[in-house]
Write an enzyme that holds these catalytic residues in place. Structure first.
Site, PDB file in Angstrom:
ATOM      1  N   HIS A 335       0.855  -1.189   0.000  1.00 22.69           N
ATOM      2  CA  HIS A 335       0.000   0.000   0.000  1.00 22.69           C
ATOM      3  C   HIS A 335       0.882   1.228   0.000  1.00 22.69           C
ATOM      4  CE1 HIS A 335      -3.186   2.806   1.091  1.00 22.69           C
ATOM      5  NE2 HIS A 335      -4.020   1.867   0.670  1.00 22.69           N
ATOM      6  N   ASP A 392      -7.987  -5.476   0.259  1.00 22.20           N
ATOM      7  CA  ASP A 392      -8.491  -6.328  -0.818  1.00 22.20           C
ATOM      8  C   ASP A 392      -8.035  -7.771  -0.725  1.00 22.20           C
ATOM      9  OD1 ASP A 392     -10.047  -4.470  -2.148  1.00 22.20           O
ATOM     10  OD2 ASP A 392      -8.281  -3.562  -3.074  1.00 22.20           O
TER      11      ASP A 392
HETATM   12  N1  CMC Z   1       4.196  -7.571  -4.866  1.00 18.07           N
HETATM   13  C1  CMC Z   1       5.530  -7.532  -5.050  1.00 18.07           C
HETATM   14  N2  CMC Z   1       6.283  -6.424  -4.878  1.00 18.07           N
HETATM   15  C2  CMC Z   1       5.657  -5.316  -4.516  1.00 18.07           C
HETATM   16  C3  CMC Z   1       4.265  -5.269  -4.298  1.00 18.07           C
HETATM   17  C4  CMC Z   1       3.531  -6.457  -4.485  1.00 18.07           C
HETATM   18  N3  CMC Z   1       2.210  -6.486  -4.306  1.00 18.07           N
HETATM   19  N4  CMC Z   1       3.902  -4.014  -3.953  1.00 18.07           N
HETATM   20  C5  CMC Z   1       5.015  -3.293  -3.948  1.00 18.07           C
HETATM   21  N5  CMC Z   1       6.093  -4.074  -4.281  1.00 18.07           N
HETATM   22  C6  CMC Z   1       7.495  -3.655  -4.327  1.00 18.07           C
HETATM   23  C7  CMC Z   1       7.791  -2.858  -5.586  1.00 18.07           C
HETATM   24  O1  CMC Z   1       8.223  -3.698  -6.637  1.00 18.07           O
HETATM   25  C8  CMC Z   1       8.879  -1.941  -5.084  1.00 18.07           C
HETATM   26  O2  CMC Z   1      10.067  -2.686  -5.016  1.00 18.07           O
HETATM   27  P1  CMC Z   1      11.514  -1.963  -5.310  1.00 18.07           P
HETATM   28  O3  CMC Z   1      11.687  -0.954  -4.207  1.00 18.07           O
HETATM   29  O4  CMC Z   1      12.501  -3.073  -5.262  1.00 18.07           O
HETATM   30  O5  CMC Z   1      11.386  -1.337  -6.671  1.00 18.07           O
HETATM   31  C9  CMC Z   1       8.475  -1.613  -3.657  1.00 18.07           C
HETATM   32  O6  CMC Z   1       7.699  -2.767  -3.236  1.00 18.07           O
HETATM   33  C10 CMC Z   1       7.632  -0.358  -3.513  1.00 18.07           C
HETATM   34  O7  CMC Z   1       6.510  -0.486  -4.380  1.00 18.07           O
HETATM   35  P2  CMC Z   1       5.877   0.710  -5.205  1.00 18.07           P
HETATM   36  O8  CMC Z   1       5.237   0.179  -6.445  1.00 18.07           O
HETATM   37  O9  CMC Z   1       6.868   1.809  -5.343  1.00 18.07           O
HETATM   38  O10 CMC Z   1       4.764   1.203  -4.185  1.00 18.07           O
HETATM   39  P3  CMC Z   1       3.543   2.119  -4.532  1.00 18.07           P
HETATM   40  O11 CMC Z   1       3.227   2.842  -3.286  1.00 18.07           O
HETATM   41  O12 CMC Z   1       3.798   2.931  -5.748  1.00 18.07           O
HETATM   42  O13 CMC Z   1       2.361   1.081  -4.904  1.00 18.07           O
HETATM   43  C11 CMC Z   1       0.562  -0.441  -4.678  1.00 18.07           C
HETATM   44  C12 CMC Z   1       1.388   0.668  -4.013  1.00 18.07           C
HETATM   45  C13 CMC Z   1      -0.660  -0.727  -3.821  1.00 18.07           C
HETATM   46  C14 CMC Z   1       0.072   0.033  -6.064  1.00 18.07           C
HETATM   47  C15 CMC Z   1       1.458  -1.701  -4.824  1.00 18.07           C
HETATM   48  O14 CMC Z   1       1.850  -2.141  -3.540  1.00 18.07           O
HETATM   49  C16 CMC Z   1       0.742  -2.816  -5.576  1.00 18.07           C
HETATM   50  O15 CMC Z   1       0.763  -2.844  -6.807  1.00 18.07           O
HETATM   51  N6  CMC Z   1       0.071  -3.765  -4.846  1.00 18.07           N
HETATM   52  C17 CMC Z   1      -0.695  -4.800  -5.486  1.00 18.07           C
HETATM   53  C18 CMC Z   1      -2.059  -4.262  -5.920  1.00 18.07           C
HETATM   54  C19 CMC Z   1      -2.988  -4.055  -4.745  1.00 18.07           C
HETATM   55  O16 CMC Z   1      -3.143  -4.918  -3.884  1.00 18.07           O
HETATM   56  N7  CMC Z   1      -3.680  -2.906  -4.751  1.00 18.07           N
HETATM   57  C20 CMC Z   1      -4.688  -2.585  -3.734  1.00 18.07           C
HETATM   58  C21 CMC Z   1      -4.275  -1.413  -2.892  1.00 18.07           C
HETATM   59  S1  CMC Z   1      -5.331  -1.252  -1.448  1.00 18.07           S
HETATM   60  C22 CMC Z   1      -6.887  -0.890  -2.018  1.00 18.07           C
HETATM   61  C23 CMC Z   1      -7.000   0.379  -2.752  1.00 18.07           C
HETATM   62  O17 CMC Z   1      -6.434   1.391  -2.342  1.00 18.07           O
HETATM   63  O18 CMC Z   1      -7.687   0.401  -3.758  1.00 18.07           O
END
Ligand code: CMC
Length: 455
Positions: A335, A392
């Site tokens: 998140h 989720d």
């Molecule tokens: N699986 C594997 N690696 C992950 C994941 C994941 N679900 N989420 C983040 N990472 C890694 C990402 O690759 C990055 O690694 P590195 O630092 O080595 O490059 C690090 O963690 C930080 O991730 P980020 O993409 O920079 O984080 P963000 O804040 O931009 O993204 C997120 C947040 C929710 C989009 C992401 O965690 C994600 O895609 N999660 C899966 C989708 C999900 O469950 N979404 C629902 C969110 S909660 C409900 C809502 O708000 O709608």
């Protein structure tokens, strides 16, 4: 040099109808820090403190004083507005609606009470609650032509596509109340949206099943009415299942608002141009649909089903999620704000146990989800990046146990979040500092050049 001064920031009346006078921030302390650029230009940045949360540097004078912009892709460290609706402490795993902890609301409140709280800033008195419930019930029906409108979609259209189109189309049906400068109009539009969402959501579902559209039954509660709209048929009596109603009530409460997430920020941005409430909320539906946001609940179930059906080991799944050459991510994990447990995930996980005990459901899939959670939380990659299960991760298991099909999961989220979107949209219109949203950029294209001479 840091100088301290006190600034009085008085917020506007919220739905200025005499019911409540909730302000965006009663008193905000500010101190100033000075930023000097490499070229020697400087700017005083007043520091703004909210009720909770980190201080915020006010950079509005930065370009005028020092000729520079700020760069923050994804707005991860940018406060786009002042808001008194919802607070999240991502480090501690705290979520408050109007100051009330989500755990307490989940235990004691109803969804409509939470709607009132989010819209008006205070919990309703019993009388206010009855009035509000009556108003919402009076708006549950939709114009008959909306039924025809939905019937115009292809038989296999995704319910989110139908919802998106239909919410936008509401502006053509309820054009009488879209004067955004009239607080009464804004309030009526908010009530209409909250009341009509379950009706529209159920029609999107029943259109794809070829089942008749039921009319709302206003003798039922908001959630009972929704289950009837979804699952009843005119030929038979319908009795709502109270275990299912309680679970749905909880899911709606947990998804009702989440401060400046992607869809809410989209609603604010769209609305900042003066777009009408229905058009603005439709942009929220569009943004929510993506798998990184509200579409994650559907994506989690697809992921769990795929692991279950393929027999892939949990270890292999975790390895794939860690592999930077593989686009696969563990859906329902991570998140932007929570760097600790998402408090909503904890509540939902507990509800999963109760629902599966009472109603049955996909116990093997729940066991698989719990095993995946346990092994992921023990993995260094996820520990280092502070990736925890989000709301989720478990919500799909409950929705499936309630008989809600997977392509309706994000529709459920949109239905719940409508009150959050419209409360933020309204708050924006009441904010004296509100301006059209218009970010700047770092231009990386071609430098100025002349059009080539034609021979
Ligand atoms: N699986 C594997 N690696 C992950 C994941 C994941 N679900 N989420 C983040 N990472 C890694 C990402 O690759 C990055 O690694 P590195 O630092 O080595 O490059 C690090 O963690 C930080 O991730 P980020 O993409 O920079 O984080 P963000 O804040 O931009 O993204 C997120 C947040 C929710 C989009 C992401 O965690 C994600 O895609 N999660 C899966 C989708 C999900 O469950 N979404 C629902 C969110 S909660 C409900 C809502 O708000 O709608």
């Amino acid at each position: 040099m840091v100088t301290r001064q006190q600034a009085q920031v008085t917020g506007p009346a919220y739905y200025d109808n005499g019911r409540h006078k909730q302000s965006i921030g009663d008193e905000i302390m500010s101190e100033t820090s000075k930023l000097t650029t490499t070229t020697g230009k400087s700017s005083e940045l007043p520091m703004i403190s909210g009720t909770h949360g980190p201080d915020v540097a006010d950079v509005r004078r930065l370009y005028k004083d020092a000729g520079i912009f700020t760069y923050d892709p994804g707005y991860a460290t940018t406060a786009s507005c002042k808001s008194s609706i919802t607070f999240i402490d991502g480090e501690k795993g705290i979520l408050l609606y109007r100051g009330y902890p989500i755990e307490q609301l989940a235990e004691h409140s109803t969804y409509l009470e939470v709607c009132y709280l989010l819209m008006y800033g205070e919990l309703p008195t019993p009388e206010q609650y009855d009035d509000f419930t009556d108003i919402i019930k009076n708006h549950t029906m939709v114009h008959e032509n909306i039924r025809d409108f939905i019937n115009g979609f292809r038989y296999d259209a995704h319910p989110m596509a139908m919802l998106l189109g239909t919410v936008g189309a509401l502006s053509s049906f309820y054009h009488d109340s879209i004067d955004i400068n009239d607080p009464k109009h804004r309030e009526i539009s908010a009530q209409r949206l909250i009341a009509k969402m379950p009706t529209i959501a159920s029609y999107c579902y029943n259109h794809s099943r070829g089942q008749p559209f039921m009319y709302p039954d206003n003798s039922l509660s908001y959630v009972e009415n929704f289950t009837r709209l979804m699952f009843a048929v005119p030929a038979e009596e319908y009795q709502p299942n109270q275990v299912a109603v309680k679970a749905l009530e909880l899911i709606l409460i947990l998804h009702a608002d989440h401060e400046q997430n992607a869809s809410t920020s989209t609603v604010r941005m769209a609305g900042s141009s003066g777009a009408n409430p229905f058009a603005s909320i439709a942009t929220g539906v569009a943004s929510l649909w993506g798998p990184a946001h509200g579409g994650a609940n559907e994506a989690v179930m697809n992921m769990l089903d795929a692991i279950h059906d393929s027999g892939e080991t949990i270890e292999k799944t975790i390895d794939r999620a860690k592999d930077k050459n593989d686009p696969f991510r563990l859906m329902g994990f991570g998140h932007r704000v929570y760097k600790n447990f998402d408090p909503r995930a904890k509540i939902i996980q507990k509800m999963c146990h109760e629902i599966l005990d009472d109603l049955g459901g996909d116990q093997p899939l729940f066991n698989l989800a719990m095993e995946l959670e346990e092994k992921t939380l023990a993995d260094d990659y996820f520990k280092e990046r502070q990736l925890y299960p989000n709301v989720d991760f478990y919500s799909g298991i409950i929705l499936r146990a309630l008989g809600i099909p997977m392509n309706m999961f994000t529709v459920m989220f949109a239905m719940a979040r409508t009150v959050g979107w419209i409360s933020h949209w309204n708050e924006m219109h009441e904010d004296p500092e509100f301006r059209i949203g218009r970010p700047r950029q770092v231009y990386t294209g071609a430098a100025t050049r002349d059009y080539p001479a034609k021979s």
